[in-house]
Every structure is written in C-alpha cells, then in structure tokens.
Design an enzyme around this catalytic site. Structure first.
Site, PDB file in Angstrom:
ATOM      1  N   ASP A 145      44.700  14.660  66.715  1.00  0.00           N
ATOM      2  CA  ASP A 145      45.113  15.241  67.991  1.00  0.00           C
ATOM      3  C   ASP A 145      44.361  14.510  69.094  1.00  0.00           C
ATOM      4  O   ASP A 145      43.157  14.697  69.263  1.00  0.00           O
ATOM      5  CB  ASP A 145      44.779  16.740  68.043  1.00  0.00           C
ATOM      6  CG  ASP A 145      45.672  17.572  67.132  1.00  0.00           C
ATOM      7  OD1 ASP A 145      46.176  17.019  66.134  1.00  0.00           O
ATOM      8  OD2 ASP A 145      45.844  18.775  67.401  1.00  0.00           O
ATOM      9  N   LYS A 208      51.754  17.928  72.173  1.00  0.00           N
ATOM     10  CA  LYS A 208      51.035  19.196  72.116  1.00  0.00           C
ATOM     11  C   LYS A 208      50.687  19.620  73.528  1.00  0.00           C
ATOM     12  O   LYS A 208      50.326  18.782  74.355  1.00  0.00           O
ATOM     13  CB  LYS A 208      49.780  18.975  71.255  1.00  0.00           C
ATOM     14  CG  LYS A 208      48.793  20.116  71.214  1.00  0.00           C
ATOM     15  CD  LYS A 208      47.666  19.805  70.206  1.00  0.00           C
ATOM     16  CE  LYS A 208      46.511  20.777  70.344  1.00  0.00           C
ATOM     17  NZ  LYS A 208      45.383  20.457  69.449  1.00  0.00           N
ATOM     18  N   LYS A 244      53.856  21.071  69.565  1.00  0.00           N
ATOM     19  CA  LYS A 244      52.797  22.006  69.198  1.00  0.00           C
ATOM     20  C   LYS A 244      52.238  22.696  70.436  1.00  0.00           C
ATOM     21  O   LYS A 244      51.463  22.102  71.174  1.00  0.00           O
ATOM     22  CB  LYS A 244      51.670  21.257  68.463  1.00  0.00           C
ATOM     23  CG  LYS A 244      50.445  22.121  68.160  1.00  0.00           C
ATOM     24  CD  LYS A 244      49.392  21.352  67.381  1.00  0.00           C
ATOM     25  CE  LYS A 244      48.106  22.157  67.257  1.00  0.00           C
ATOM     26  NZ  LYS A 244      47.030  21.422  66.594  1.00  0.00           N
TER      27      LYS A 244
END
Lengths: 308, 301
Positions: A145, A208, A244
């Site tokens: 991430d 995300k 996400k």
C-alpha cells in the site's frame, strides 16, 4: 495512452479533460443507495462477503510482534467458535512487522499487505520510498500500500506523481500495488477522479481512499467516484483495477452500504475480495457480532470478541 | 413481530382521543385577544440523552396521548447508548454521582406540579423525591457498608470493594415511586440502565427531568411500549449484565425472562409478589446490582 502520457502537460490535458464531478448528484446518489435495506439471508451473505474483503489493519507506533501475531491469528479464524466463519482477505501492517505476520499466514490464502513509501505522509525522497518498498517485498509482503505525494499532486506536478507510482510498481515486482490517494487531503471530488485515473494509468492494481491518519477518511461519495473511475478505465483500457476504502468504516451497516454501492455501480465483477477490500480494524468485530446475531437469534456483545 | 400501523388502534383509545380532541385546551385568550392553538405533545423515547421517536415509526395511544411504541431495535440502540455511557459514569466519584442523583430530586421537586397533573398523588411525588434523596446519600456510603478489609493469613491487605455490574435492563413498575425506586439504586452505584417503562407519560416526564438534571446522556434510557415485546431482547442480549424484573406482573413472562437471562449468566432481580414501594427498601436493590472486587496487596515494606 499510458505509455505516451508521461509529460506533465500531457497528463494535465488528459486529467483536466475528464468530465467534472456533479457534487450534489454524487452525494445524493450515495445517500440514496445508503438507504437500501438488506435483510436475513442476503444480509448473512453480505456479512460473510464483507468479512472476506477485510484488510485487517494495525498501523500504530505501539504495534508489537505479539499484537501482530494475535491479529494474524484472528485473520485466519475471525470467530474461533464458528468454523464456518471465513478468513479475512489480508493483514495490513508496517514493513517492520511483515516478518511477524508472514509465518502465521503462510499457505493460508490470507495475504500480507504492508504500507510503504514513507507512509502516511509520503514526504520522503524517491530512493527512500523505493528502498522501503523493496524491503517490504523482500520480507514477504505480497501486497504493497503506497501513498502518493499529495503535495506534488496538488501543486499540479502530475508527472512526478505518475513517475513515482511507475517506479514503485516496478520495485514491487510480483506484489500487488495499492495506491493510496488520501482523498481527505485532495480537497475536491474532481481531484479524486483525476488522482484515480493518474494512479490507474501509472499501473496501480488497486486504488485506495485513505491512510486512516487524517480526519476525513473513506466516504460513500468518494468511493462512488472511484468505482466509476475503475469502471470507465476498464471500459477504455480493458484492465480491471480494484478499490479499497479505508478508515472510518466501523459498522456492518456501513460495510453493507459499500457493497450496495459496488453492486449498483460496477456490478458483480467487483464483488470479490480480489477487487474490493475494506481497510479496517474495528469493523471486523462488528461484522462478527452481527453474524452471531443472525446465527443465534439474539444480540451479541463486544465482551465475547477479541480486542485488537 | 407485526408492526401495528397507526390505523390499527384499539377503539377505546380512539374514543379517548376524540374526547380529548373535543376538550382541546381552549386556553384563556392570549394577549391579542384570540384563543391560542393547543400545542399537542408526543411522548417519545429517551435514549442517549435525546428524545428520538421509535425507529419503527410506531406509536400507540395512552389516555389520548400519542406515545412511541419501542421496538427491539430501539432496545438494541438503548443498550449501545447505555454501554457507551457506563465507564465514565462508573468512573465518576461516588460523591459526584450522589450530587447528580440529589440534583434529580431537586428537579422533580421543581416539576412536582407536572407529575400531579398527570395524576400522580402529591404524596407519592413527595415520596419519590425523598427516595431519590435517600439513594443519593447512599452513593458514597455503600462501599463502606458492603466493602470490607478481610483478615487473611499472610502479609497482605485483602480488600473487597463493590463495583457496578454494568448495563442493567429494568422492567419498571407503572407508578412514579416504583420507577424511581428501581432506577435510582441501579444508577447511584455506577450502573447504566435501559428502562422499559409501564406508565409512559410519567416515565417520559421523569426523562425530561433527567435530561435537565446533570445525569449524563445514556446513563438512563427509557423505552415506552410493551415490555412483553422488548424485554426478551434485553434478557437474551449479550451486552446486558443484569435484569431487574420488578415491573413484570405476569409470572410466566418473568420465568421466561429469567430462563433466557441465564443463557448469558445475567444477574436477575425478581421480586416475589407485589412490591410495596412505600416501605424502606433496604440495601438489596443496590447490592443486587453490584459485583465484589477483592484485591490482595502485599504489606510490610
């Protein structure tokens, strides 16, 4: 299109050529979809799907190996009393904790995600970010991430952001790359749409919403815009990108609202842990309590589930 | 469970409403010489310090008044509110909790006429105020009476002290004195309560008193409606620590609730026969909702 668009001028033309977001419209649509009522067997399925989509996260300065081991064990068997309860999608930790999670989760199908690239601010030189990424992958993380440089993005230096994502993607090797846009710091919905496209063109496997470290985290309207972006991106380029939302999703009710949003925006293709994840920590316990309520017929209490 | 639509009200209630509508307060002429429009009141629930309607949207008529009919989800929300308020309330000093309960007595005193207008005898209002003051006094004394320094064979201090049990579900009796007599002992020791009230107007008027006293939101939550419908959800709820069945009149329902409550090892307070609230209640209403914590502490350094 991705190969030729790397100069700031080209990117600017492209991103600013995207249609503007109708702020009132997107908020009204998200709010309307949030009122859907999902009950009984459909609710049971939604809860199990949501559990399978959770990236069980701990990103605290106070994280210890013991806590990460406990969290990993919980990821495998969220409800030890009920073997039919599915495992979560992944455990998300800082790079230094990856070696702790890997042996617990090895071979289980639960992924090990690691934040990298000077999380959460992203304010570090590129070589530091790349080293951070390579280290996390070398330690065994199979999902990375990363955070984008919001400063560069807001300053209009799109090429720099684009090149960083490309470089980090390369450093990831086989690991999946999730790109954190930190939508709470982007200011406008238009910027969310632009950042989504920028990340996808640069090679993100997932986009995300947030780090969870700023006051405004995932919201339904922002997720709706990102879902529209991945849908349109696939229609144009044939490549599917996951989404996400992370931060601030605490209740089963919230989670089900997101599932409704997926179903109504992008359809079944994204209703899968490979293409949609919840970045959350306290959400899992609420999902388990609701699951227990459905199976036992009476309300569950937090005393009966682990603290994490 | 079937939702009773507002149209499905029992006929007597309808008649009562009509009677009430006919006698609508034709207030004495206002200063401008015209009669005022009556301001009709809807009695709503009291959850987390606010007065929400039932999430089900249901109401029922009691003596011509519109009253919210609580559902199991209102009970669920009330338990969440009570749980949220509990640690801070239990963490407040006993002295402070006593002051707050005394403040409730002050406010009932100030609103005594309102209770009398609802049909509560003046003597009962006085008794309720005295009961509140009595319990307020107990808040910083109960630990001295039921706590202890235990003699042990070894170089230790061994101390037992009472602790609140947590969230208490209360099925309250209809009278004001009865209501006060089940709520006050539960909260004065640091518990928070979800009350299923039998006399809705009186209970919600008491809620208005609580909301304007210094009782933190969520410490007392009051639901109106049918206890037989909501009480089983409190009895089976994993996050409710004790159940006070004083207001349950149907012995079969009481036995059922007691049985359900055993599934989560709840403390159950069940009175045998009719409770006379005018007599000295003793310590049992308080001690029944307390746990005992015993601490060993080495001495001799």
């Amino acid at each position: 299109m991705t190969a030729t668009a790397t100069s700031t001028a080209n990117l600017r033309a492209l991103l600013h050529g995207l249609p503007g977001v109708d702020k009132v419209g997107v908020e009204a649509r998200a709010a309307a979809l949030g009122t859907r009522s999902v009950k009984t067997t459909a609710k049971a399925k939604a809860i199990d799907l949501a559990i399978r989509m959770v990236d069980l996260t701990t990103l605290e300065g106070a994280d210890t190996p013991g806590k990460v081991r406990a969290l990993s064990a919980k990821a495998l068997h969220p409800d030890p009393a009920d073997p039919s309860c599915p495992s979560v999608a992944a455990v998300c930790v800082y790079p230094s904790m990856v070696p702790v999670a890997v042996p617990v989760l090895a071979g289980s199908g639960v992924h090990v995600a690691s934040v990298a690239t000077a999380f959460p601010s992203g304010q570090a030189p590129l070589d530091v970010k790349l080293a951070d990424t390579r280290d996390a992958v070398a330690l065994g993380a199979d999902e990375i991430d990363m955070v984008i440089s919001r400063g560069s993005f807001l300053a209009g230096d799109y090429a720099k952001v684009f090149d960083e994502i490309v470089a980090v993607k390369e450093a990831c090797g086989d690991a999946h790359l999730k790109v954190i846009l930190e939508t709470g710091e982007l200011g406008t919905y238009d910027n969310v749409r632009r950042a989504s496209w920028l990340a996808m063109m640069a090679g993100a496997d997932f986009i995300k919403t947030s780090t969870g470290k700023v006051p405004v985290a995932a919201t339904l309207p922002v997720t709706l815009i990102m879902l529209e972006a991945v849908r349109d991106f696939r229609a144009q380029n044939g490549r599917q990108v996951g989404v996400k939302p992370a931060g601030g999703i605490r209740t089963t009710k919230d989670a089900i609202k997101y599932l409704v949003l997926i179903n109504e925006t992008v359809g079944d293709d994204w209703l899968d842990p490979d293409w949609f994840r919840f970045g959350a920590s306290s959400l899992l316990n609420d999902l388990l309590m609701q699951r227990t309520k459905l199976t036992t017929g009476h309300y569950a209490g937090p005393d009966y589930f682990t603290l994490d | 469970m079937p939702k009773s639509a507002p149209t499905a009200k029992p006929a007597p209630a309808k008649a009562a409403k009509a009677a009430k509508a006919a006698s609508v307060k034709t207030e004495p002429a206002a200063s401008n010489g015209r009669a005022r429009l009556a301001v009709r009141k809807t009695y709503k629930l009291y959850v987390g310090g606010a007065f929400p309607r039932s999430e089900s949207g249901r109401t029922y008529l009691v003596d011509g008044d519109n009253v919210a009919l609580a559902s199991r989800k209102d009970a669920r929300d009330a338990v969440v509110a009570a749980r949220k308020a509990q640690p801070k309330w239990a963490g407040a000093t006993a002295y402070n909790r006593g002051q707050v309960v005394y403040r409730v007595a002050e406010m009932v005193e100030a609103r005594a006429a309102e209770f009398v207008a609802l049909g509560v005898p003046a003597a009962e209002v006085d008794a309720a105020i005295d009961r509140l003051v009595w319990y307020a006094g107990w808040s910083d004394k109960i630990a001295q009476v039921v706590g202890n320094a235990n003699p042990v064979a070894g170089p230790y201090f061994n101390l037992s002290s009472p602790e609140p049990t947590g969230v208490v579900g209360v099925v309250a009796p209809p009278s004001l004195l009865g209501l006060v007599s089940v709520v006050a002992p539960a909260i004065v020791t640091g518990n928070t309560v979800v009350v299923l009230a039998a006399g809705p107007q009186v209970a919600i008027t008491l809620a208005e008193v609580l909301a304007t006293s210094d009782v933190p939101g969520g410490v007392v939550n009051i639901l109106t409606g049918r206890a037989a419908e909501t009480a089983p959800w409190l009895a089976s709820h994993d996050d409710v620590n004790a159940l006070d069945l004083t207001g349950v009149t149907d012995p079969e329902l009481a036995a059922d609730l007691e049985r359900t409550a055993s599934g989560t090892l709840k403390r159950v307070l069940r009175s045998r026969g009719e409770t006379d609230f005018t007599v000295d209640p003793g310590l049992h209403p308080m001690t029944a909702l307390l746990e005992t914590k015993t601490v060993w502490h080495p001495k001799g350094f």
